[in-house]
Design an enzyme around this catalytic site. Structure first.
Site, PDB file in Angstrom:
ATOM      1  N   TYR A  95       8.292  41.362 -15.760  1.00 30.08           N
ATOM      2  CA  TYR A  95       9.838  41.533 -15.917  1.00 30.08           C
ATOM      3  C   TYR A  95      10.246  42.147 -14.687  1.00 30.08           C
ATOM      4  O   TYR A  95       9.863  43.393 -14.456  1.00 30.08           O
ATOM      5  CB  TYR A  95      10.342  42.178 -17.340  1.00 30.08           C
ATOM      6  CG  TYR A  95      11.695  42.315 -17.562  1.00 30.08           C
ATOM      7  CD1 TYR A  95      12.540  41.124 -17.786  1.00 30.08           C
ATOM      8  CD2 TYR A  95      12.317  43.569 -17.497  1.00 30.08           C
ATOM      9  CE1 TYR A  95      13.888  41.285 -17.895  1.00 30.08           C
ATOM     10  CE2 TYR A  95      13.548  43.504 -17.423  1.00 30.08           C
ATOM     11  CZ  TYR A  95      14.466  42.568 -17.802  1.00 30.08           C
ATOM     12  OH  TYR A  95      15.857  42.533 -18.225  1.00 30.08           O
ATOM     13  N   HIS A 122      20.373  61.163 -33.403  1.00 30.35           N
ATOM     14  CA  HIS A 122      20.253  60.785 -34.795  1.00 30.35           C
ATOM     15  C   HIS A 122      21.464  59.624 -34.875  1.00 30.35           C
ATOM     16  O   HIS A 122      22.430  59.643 -35.506  1.00 30.35           O
ATOM     17  CB  HIS A 122      21.200  62.094 -35.435  1.00 30.35           C
ATOM     18  CG  HIS A 122      20.428  63.337 -35.323  1.00 30.35           C
ATOM     19  ND1 HIS A 122      20.923  64.611 -36.143  1.00 30.35           N
ATOM     20  CD2 HIS A 122      19.132  63.698 -35.282  1.00 30.35           C
ATOM     21  CE1 HIS A 122      20.023  65.593 -35.909  1.00 30.35           C
ATOM     22  NE2 HIS A 122      18.793  64.852 -35.438  1.00 30.35           N
ATOM     23  N   HIS A 136      16.286  61.082 -40.734  1.00 29.10           N
ATOM     24  CA  HIS A 136      16.250  62.112 -39.519  1.00 29.10           C
ATOM     25  C   HIS A 136      17.021  61.633 -38.522  1.00 29.10           C
ATOM     26  O   HIS A 136      18.139  61.838 -37.762  1.00 29.10           O
ATOM     27  CB  HIS A 136      15.062  62.679 -39.338  1.00 29.10           C
ATOM     28  CG  HIS A 136      15.378  64.092 -38.193  1.00 29.10           C
ATOM     29  ND1 HIS A 136      14.441  65.057 -38.153  1.00 29.10           N
ATOM     30  CD2 HIS A 136      16.229  64.151 -37.326  1.00 29.10           C
ATOM     31  CE1 HIS A 136      14.716  65.767 -37.214  1.00 29.10           C
ATOM     32  NE2 HIS A 136      15.755  65.220 -36.613  1.00 29.10           N
ATOM     33  N   GLU A 143      14.272  71.762 -32.101  1.00 32.03           N
ATOM     34  CA  GLU A 143      13.107  70.627 -32.152  1.00 32.03           C
ATOM     35  C   GLU A 143      12.073  70.829 -31.117  1.00 32.03           C
ATOM     36  O   GLU A 143      11.247  69.736 -30.744  1.00 32.03           O
ATOM     37  CB  GLU A 143      13.874  69.145 -32.157  1.00 32.03           C
ATOM     38  CG  GLU A 143      14.799  69.017 -33.119  1.00 32.03           C
ATOM     39  CD  GLU A 143      14.038  68.717 -34.740  1.00 32.03           C
ATOM     40  OE1 GLU A 143      12.924  68.854 -34.785  1.00 32.03           O
ATOM     41  OE2 GLU A 143      14.794  67.956 -35.440  1.00 32.03           O
ATOM     42  N   TYR A 147      12.091  40.436 -30.037  1.00 31.81           N
ATOM     43  CA  TYR A 147      11.004  40.610 -29.181  1.00 31.81           C
ATOM     44  C   TYR A 147      10.887  41.853 -28.459  1.00 31.81           C
ATOM     45  O   TYR A 147       9.728  42.412 -28.087  1.00 31.81           O
ATOM     46  CB  TYR A 147      10.817  39.279 -28.446  1.00 31.81           C
ATOM     47  CG  TYR A 147      11.808  39.192 -27.333  1.00 31.81           C
ATOM     48  CD1 TYR A 147      11.987  39.913 -26.204  1.00 31.81           C
ATOM     49  CD2 TYR A 147      12.804  38.299 -27.452  1.00 31.81           C
ATOM     50  CE1 TYR A 147      13.054  39.944 -25.143  1.00 31.81           C
ATOM     51  CE2 TYR A 147      13.777  38.042 -26.611  1.00 31.81           C
ATOM     52  CZ  TYR A 147      14.249  38.890 -25.424  1.00 31.81           C
ATOM     53  OH  TYR A 147      15.064  38.833 -24.620  1.00 31.81           O
ATOM     54  N   HIS A 198      15.526  62.505 -28.314  1.00 33.71           N
ATOM     55  CA  HIS A 198      15.454  62.587 -29.662  1.00 33.71           C
ATOM     56  C   HIS A 198      17.100  62.227 -30.146  1.00 33.71           C
ATOM     57  O   HIS A 198      17.996  63.137 -29.474  1.00 33.71           O
ATOM     58  CB  HIS A 198      15.116  63.710 -30.139  1.00 33.71           C
ATOM     59  CG  HIS A 198      15.375  64.153 -31.672  1.00 33.71           C
ATOM     60  ND1 HIS A 198      15.139  63.016 -32.704  1.00 33.71           N
ATOM     61  CD2 HIS A 198      15.861  65.137 -32.291  1.00 33.71           C
ATOM     62  CE1 HIS A 198      15.383  63.499 -33.921  1.00 33.71           C
ATOM     63  NE2 HIS A 198      16.067  64.709 -33.631  1.00 33.71           N
TER      64      HIS A 198
END
Length: 226
Positions: free
Chosen positions: A222, A107, A167, A87, A126, A105
Site C-alpha cells: 500500500y 477516551h 476506559h 497513565e 478490513y 491513548h
C-alpha cells in the site's frame, strides 16, 4: 576543533525538542478531532531512553512547545518540572515490551462504548488487519496502575492497538503519525460496528480470518513505491 561530545548533546537536544513539538501537536489534534475531552487521554514519544509524555491535568491548549516533559524507562523524571501523565505505567509498559516509538491513548466515545459491550471488536472492516487482527478489550483495572498495564499488554499481544474496558483506546507505532492513525481507525471501526449493530433485525456481516489475512498481505504494497 569540533567537540564531538558537544555535537552529540546538541543533536540529542534537537531530537528531543522536535519530538516534544510532535507530542504537543498530536495531543492538540486529538482534542480537535474529538478523540479526547478536557485533559483525558495522553500522548508520548520515545527518543532513545527518554520518553516525552504529556503532563497530568494540563489542558492540551496550555502545553508549552518549549518546555518538554520527559522520563526515563523507569519513570524517573529527566526533563521539565511538571508531573507526567497518571497513565505513565501503560506508556512505559509498551516501550519496554515493543519497539514502539510513539503511543496515543484516548477516551474516544465510540471505542469506549464498544469496550463496555464486547471482549473483542468484531471484524467489520478490513482495516482490522492493519492493527494485527481483531482488536481485543483489556480487562478493567483502575487507571494509572500497573495492573491496567498488565491487562493492556495481554490484549496487545500480536496487535498494535486495543480497547481498555470502560476506559478508552491505546495504540502504538513507529511514529506519532502512525500511532495516531491507528487510534483514529480504531475509533472509526467502533463507530461502524455500533451503527450497523443498531439496525433492528439485522446483524453485521463479519470478515473471516482468511479475508483478513488477504487484506494484511495487500497492505504490504500500500502507498507509494519506496
Amino acid at each position: 576543533m569540533i567537540d564531538a561530545e558537544v555535537v552529540g548533546v546538541t543533536a540529542r537536544s534537537r531530537a528531543l525538542y522536535t519530538a516534544w513539538a510532535e507530542v504537543v501537536a498530536t495531543a492538540r489534534r486529538s482534542t480537535a478531532d474529538g478523540l479526547v475531552v478536557g485533559t483525558s487521554g495522553n500522548v508520548s514519544a520515545r527518543v532513545g531512553d527518554t520518553v516525552l509524555v504529556t503532563p497530568s491535568g494540563v489542558p492540551y491548549a496550555e502545553l508549552d512547545p518549549d518546555q518538554p516533559v520527559g522520563v526515563d524507562l523507569d519513570g524517573r523524571r529527566t526533563l521539565g518540572e511538571l508531573q507526567p501523565t497518571s497513565e505513565l505505567p501503560v506508556h512505559l509498559a509498551i516501550y519496554r515490551a515493543t519497539d514502539a516509538a510513539a503511543v496515543v491513548h484516548t477516551h474516544a466515545v465510540h471505542a469506549t462504548a464498544v469496550s463496555t459491550l464486547v471482549d473483542e471488536l468484531p471484524p467489520v472492516h478490513y482495516m482490522t488487519a492493519a492493527l494485527g487482527g481483531p482488536v481485543r478489550v483489556a480487562r478493567y483495572a483502575l487507571y494509572g496502575t500497573d495492573e491496567l498495564a498488565t491487562h493492556m499488554l495481554a490484549a496487545l499481544r500480536d496487535r498494535t492497538a486495543c480497547l481498555l474496558r470502560n476506559h478508552g483506546t491505546i495504540a502504538y507505532g513507529a511514529t506519532l503519525a502512525q500511532a495516531y492513525d491507528r487510534t483514529a481507525q480504531l475509533e472509526w471501526m467502533c463507530r461502524v460496528w455500533l451503527t450497523a449493530s443498531s439496525v433492528p433485525g439485522r446483524t453485521p456481516t463479519l470478515l473471516s480470518p482468511a479475508e483478513l489475512r488477504a487484506a494484511a498481505a495487500k497492505f504490504r504494497d500500500y502507498g507509494q513505491p519506496r
